[in-house]
Enzyme design. Structure first.
Site, PDB file in Angstrom:
ATOM      1  N   GLY A  23       0.831  -1.208   0.000  1.00 21.67           N
ATOM      2  CA  GLY A  23       0.000   0.000   0.000  1.00 21.67           C
ATOM      3  C   GLY A  23       0.862   1.253   0.000  1.00 21.67           C
ATOM      4  O   GLY A  23       1.870   1.302   0.690  1.00 21.67           O
ATOM      5  N   ARG A  33      13.779   9.692  -2.094  1.00 21.65           N
ATOM      6  CA  ARG A  33      14.725  10.810  -2.267  1.00 21.65           C
ATOM      7  C   ARG A  33      15.937  10.625  -1.344  1.00 21.65           C
ATOM      8  O   ARG A  33      17.085  10.797  -1.761  1.00 21.65           O
ATOM      9  CB  ARG A  33      14.003  12.120  -1.944  1.00 21.65           C
ATOM     10  CG  ARG A  33      14.878  13.346  -1.892  1.00 21.65           C
ATOM     11  CD  ARG A  33      14.011  14.541  -1.528  1.00 21.65           C
ATOM     12  NE  ARG A  33      14.754  15.772  -1.391  1.00 21.65           N
ATOM     13  CZ  ARG A  33      15.311  16.190  -0.256  1.00 21.65           C
ATOM     14  NH1 ARG A  33      15.210  15.450   0.835  1.00 21.65           N
ATOM     15  NH2 ARG A  33      15.958  17.342  -0.216  1.00 21.65           N
ATOM     16  N   ARG A  84       0.879  -4.796  -5.886  1.00 22.29           N
ATOM     17  CA  ARG A  84       0.953  -6.082  -5.213  1.00 22.29           C
ATOM     18  C   ARG A  84       1.351  -7.072  -6.311  1.00 22.29           C
ATOM     19  O   ARG A  84       0.775  -7.080  -7.384  1.00 22.29           O
ATOM     20  CB  ARG A  84      -0.386  -6.419  -4.565  1.00 22.29           C
ATOM     21  CG  ARG A  84      -0.722  -5.337  -3.519  1.00 22.29           C
ATOM     22  CD  ARG A  84      -1.582  -5.812  -2.386  1.00 22.29           C
ATOM     23  NE  ARG A  84      -1.346  -5.012  -1.192  1.00 22.29           N
ATOM     24  CZ  ARG A  84      -1.980  -3.871  -0.883  1.00 22.29           C
ATOM     25  NH1 ARG A  84      -2.891  -3.375  -1.691  1.00 22.29           N
ATOM     26  NH2 ARG A  84      -1.691  -3.220   0.224  1.00 22.29           N
ATOM     27  N   ASP A 115       4.762  -5.096   6.125  1.00 20.82           N
ATOM     28  CA  ASP A 115       5.124  -6.442   6.566  1.00 20.82           C
ATOM     29  C   ASP A 115       5.211  -7.435   5.400  1.00 20.82           C
ATOM     30  O   ASP A 115       6.130  -8.237   5.315  1.00 20.82           O
ATOM     31  CB  ASP A 115       4.068  -6.904   7.595  1.00 20.82           C
ATOM     32  CG  ASP A 115       4.456  -8.191   8.266  1.00 20.82           C
ATOM     33  OD1 ASP A 115       5.282  -8.135   9.186  1.00 20.82           O
ATOM     34  OD2 ASP A 115       3.938  -9.248   7.863  1.00 20.82           O
ATOM     35  N   SER A 117       5.775  -6.800   2.201  1.00 21.33           N
ATOM     36  CA  SER A 117       6.942  -6.472   1.368  1.00 21.33           C
ATOM     37  C   SER A 117       8.225  -6.963   2.025  1.00 21.33           C
ATOM     38  O   SER A 117       9.134  -7.459   1.347  1.00 21.33           O
ATOM     39  CB  SER A 117       7.025  -4.958   1.153  1.00 21.33           C
ATOM     40  OG  SER A 117       5.833  -4.496   0.581  1.00 21.33           O
ATOM     41  N   THR A 138       3.859   2.569   5.806  1.00 20.50           N
ATOM     42  CA  THR A 138       2.444   2.189   5.792  1.00 20.50           C
ATOM     43  C   THR A 138       1.672   3.152   6.681  1.00 20.50           C
ATOM     44  O   THR A 138       2.168   3.518   7.757  1.00 20.50           O
ATOM     45  CB  THR A 138       2.202   0.737   6.265  1.00 20.50           C
ATOM     46  OG1 THR A 138       0.813   0.592   6.583  1.00 20.50           O
ATOM     47  CG2 THR A 138       2.988   0.372   7.503  1.00 20.50           C
ATOM     48  N   ILE A 139       0.484   3.545   6.245  1.00 20.98           N
ATOM     49  CA  ILE A 139      -0.292   4.476   7.061  1.00 20.98           C
ATOM     50  C   ILE A 139      -0.791   3.808   8.346  1.00 20.98           C
ATOM     51  O   ILE A 139      -1.141   4.480   9.292  1.00 20.98           O
ATOM     52  CB  ILE A 139      -1.484   5.087   6.274  1.00 20.98           C
ATOM     53  CG1 ILE A 139      -2.494   4.016   5.849  1.00 20.98           C
ATOM     54  CG2 ILE A 139      -1.012   5.915   5.107  1.00 20.98           C
ATOM     55  CD1 ILE A 139      -3.833   4.596   5.406  1.00 20.98           C
ATOM     56  N   ASP A 140      -0.838   2.477   8.365  1.00 25.12           N
ATOM     57  CA  ASP A 140      -1.460   1.758   9.486  1.00 25.12           C
ATOM     58  C   ASP A 140      -0.611   1.694  10.759  1.00 25.12           C
ATOM     59  O   ASP A 140      -1.138   1.375  11.824  1.00 25.12           O
ATOM     60  CB  ASP A 140      -1.803   0.318   9.070  1.00 25.12           C
ATOM     61  CG  ASP A 140      -2.926   0.277   8.055  1.00 25.12           C
ATOM     62  OD1 ASP A 140      -3.781   1.175   8.101  1.00 25.12           O
ATOM     63  OD2 ASP A 140      -2.946  -0.647   7.213  1.00 25.12           O
ATOM     64  N   ASP A 142       1.299  -0.583  11.633  1.00 24.57           N
ATOM     65  CA  ASP A 142       1.097  -1.916  12.212  1.00 24.57           C
ATOM     66  C   ASP A 142       2.314  -2.825  12.022  1.00 24.57           C
ATOM     67  O   ASP A 142       2.185  -4.042  11.987  1.00 24.57           O
ATOM     68  CB  ASP A 142      -0.161  -2.560  11.598  1.00 24.57           C
ATOM     69  CG  ASP A 142      -0.061  -2.707  10.096  1.00 24.57           C
ATOM     70  OD1 ASP A 142       0.906  -2.172   9.502  1.00 24.57           O
ATOM     71  OD2 ASP A 142      -0.947  -3.345   9.495  1.00 24.57           O
ATOM     72  N   ARG A 167     -17.504  17.551  12.975  1.00 20.44           N
ATOM     73  CA  ARG A 167     -18.006  18.040  14.265  1.00 20.44           C
ATOM     74  C   ARG A 167     -18.859  19.303  14.084  1.00 20.44           C
ATOM     75  O   ARG A 167     -19.863  19.489  14.774  1.00 20.44           O
ATOM     76  CB  ARG A 167     -16.854  18.305  15.230  1.00 20.44           C
ATOM     77  CG  ARG A 167     -17.313  18.392  16.674  1.00 20.44           C
ATOM     78  CD  ARG A 167     -16.157  18.544  17.619  1.00 20.44           C
ATOM     79  NE  ARG A 167     -15.480  17.298  17.943  1.00 20.44           N
ATOM     80  CZ  ARG A 167     -15.979  16.338  18.713  1.00 20.44           C
ATOM     81  NH1 ARG A 167     -17.197  16.445  19.205  1.00 20.44           N
ATOM     82  NH2 ARG A 167     -15.294  15.269  18.984  1.00 20.44           N
ATOM     83  N   ARG A 184      -7.267  -2.532   9.620  1.00 12.26           N
ATOM     84  CA  ARG A 184      -7.902  -3.846   9.610  1.00 12.26           C
ATOM     85  C   ARG A 184      -7.601  -4.641  10.867  1.00 12.26           C
ATOM     86  O   ARG A 184      -8.502  -5.119  11.548  1.00 12.26           O
ATOM     87  CB  ARG A 184      -7.378  -4.657   8.429  1.00 12.26           C
ATOM     88  CG  ARG A 184      -8.326  -4.678   7.290  1.00 12.26           C
ATOM     89  CD  ARG A 184      -7.603  -4.933   6.004  1.00 12.26           C
ATOM     90  NE  ARG A 184      -8.278  -4.192   4.961  1.00 12.26           N
ATOM     91  CZ  ARG A 184      -9.235  -4.684   4.210  1.00 12.26           C
ATOM     92  NH1 ARG A 184      -9.617  -5.925   4.357  1.00 12.26           N
ATOM     93  NH2 ARG A 184      -9.826  -3.959   3.303  1.00 12.26           N
TER      94      ARG A 184
END
Ligand code: ADP
Length: 333
Positions: A23, A33, A84, A115, A117, A138-140, A142, A167, A184
């Site tokens: 991702g 860079r 992927r 993970d 990769s 990764t944005i997660d 995790d 809001r 996830r």
């Protein structure tokens, strides 16, 4: 602030390659860079591999110059493209990929990804002896073995920006909103977004809640005068977790609105934090690889840049600190 530790100075190789895989995450470009410029400034040639492991197999590899990575530090996504690559799950294909790299005189590979990769990189190294090093992107957030990953801070900031806007409408209409964020298997994005955005409660895979529990939280807020609520929900195994909870909450007399942030969390210009993190980790990964260290990734441990062997990363679960969830709940009461 992240601490940049002293980097190795030995340079054993003349040519390395870099790819982004899995991702995409904001800050991957800043990492590309850093790898490119750190290596070139140490007299090493750098080759950019297109579309993750696909590019290794198809030979989509191009030499990068100092100018090839100009004007990308502020860009989201990845200029190398990502994908992927199911073919890479085959041992035979990984062997061919290593042979192609060696044929071109490339001596080491920097893999920017998650993970999955790193699993591919680790197998490539184990089976062929080809040196690889990982940069967690990764944005997660995790990935085990590192407190931070490139893209996480940007994704959280994007989600908090959305919460602030939601809001406004939630309080004007005196409504309950369920905001679904990515995550996830781990709830890092939801947790930090909920804490930073002042959500009434946060639903994460590590600590699921049913509609009754959420109702009780909203009820306590109403009792002390709140007229609107924001519930942050991690997407969970199947996207749409917030929709399911919304339906269930109707049984308690609410008509909650659902906002799924989805891929908006993936894009956008990386925050200053992610640019600095990517610059540190990309440079450190290159320095370690060139010095002969491989079979691991560069991560953040106790706030400082550190080398972490793949054995402490791959397949290991990283879950959020339950106390952060508790604190968010105390502060939202
Ligand atoms: P991430 O790196 O973000 O966790 P994925 O899990 O999709 O993303 O993995 C990215 C790529 O890494 C896969 O498309 C594949 O090419 C490679 N990969 C993942 N798992 C394995 C594996 N078990 N063996 C070999 N390669 C793998």
């Amino acid at each position: 602030m992240i601490q940049l530790t002293k980097l190795p100075t030995k340079v054993l190789y003349r040519k390395i390659a870099v790819l982004t895989s899995g991702g995409d995450a904001p800050g991957m470009n800043a990492a590309v860079r850093a790898v490119t410029r750190y290596a070139i400034s140490h007299g090493v040639e750098v080759y950019g591999v297109q579309r993750g492991y696909n590019g290794l197999i198809d030979g989509q590899v191009e030499k990068l110059e100092l100018s090839s990575v100009a004007n990308i530090i502020q860009k989201g996504g990845t200029v190398l493209k990502t994908a992927r690559c199911l073919e890479f799950l085959k041992k035979k294909v990984r062997k061919e990929a290593a042979a192609l790299l060696c044929r071109d005189g490339i001596e080491g590979l920097v893999v920017i990804g998650g993970d999955g990769s790193f699993t591919g990189a680790s197998l490539l190294e184990k089976e062929t002896g080809f040196p690889t090093i990982g940069v967690p992107g990764t944005i997660d957030n995790d990935i085990a073995g590192t407190e931070d990953t490139i893209g996480f801070d940007t994704a959280v900031n994007t989600a908090i920006d959305a919460i602030d806007r939601i809001r406004d409408t939630a309080s004007s209409h005196e409504r309950t909103f369920l905001v679904e964020v990515m995550g996830r298997n781990s709830g890092f994005i939801a947790l930090y977004t909920g804490l930073g955005g002042g959500a009434e409660t946060i639903v994460i895979p590590e600590a699921p809640q049913n509609a009754k529990q959420i109702h009780e939280t909203i009820r306590r807020g109403i009792d002390r005068g709140k007229s609107s609520s924001i519930i942050v929900v991690a997407e969970g195994k199947t996207v749409g977790n917030a929709q399911i909870l919304s339906k269930e909450l109707k049984a308690f007399g609410y008509d909650p609105k659902v906002c799924t942030l989805g891929h908006t969390q993936r894009g956008g210009s990386p925050t200053a934090h992610d640019r600095v993190l990517a610059s540190y980790l990309g440079s450190a990964a290159t320095a370690y690889l060139l010095s002969g260290k491989s079979n691991g990734m560069l991560g953040i441990q106790k706030g400082a840049v550190a080398f972490v062997p793949y054995s402490k990363v791959i397949g290991k679960k990283k879950i959020s600190d339950p106390y952060v969830l508790k604190l968010a709940s105390i502060l939202a009461s």
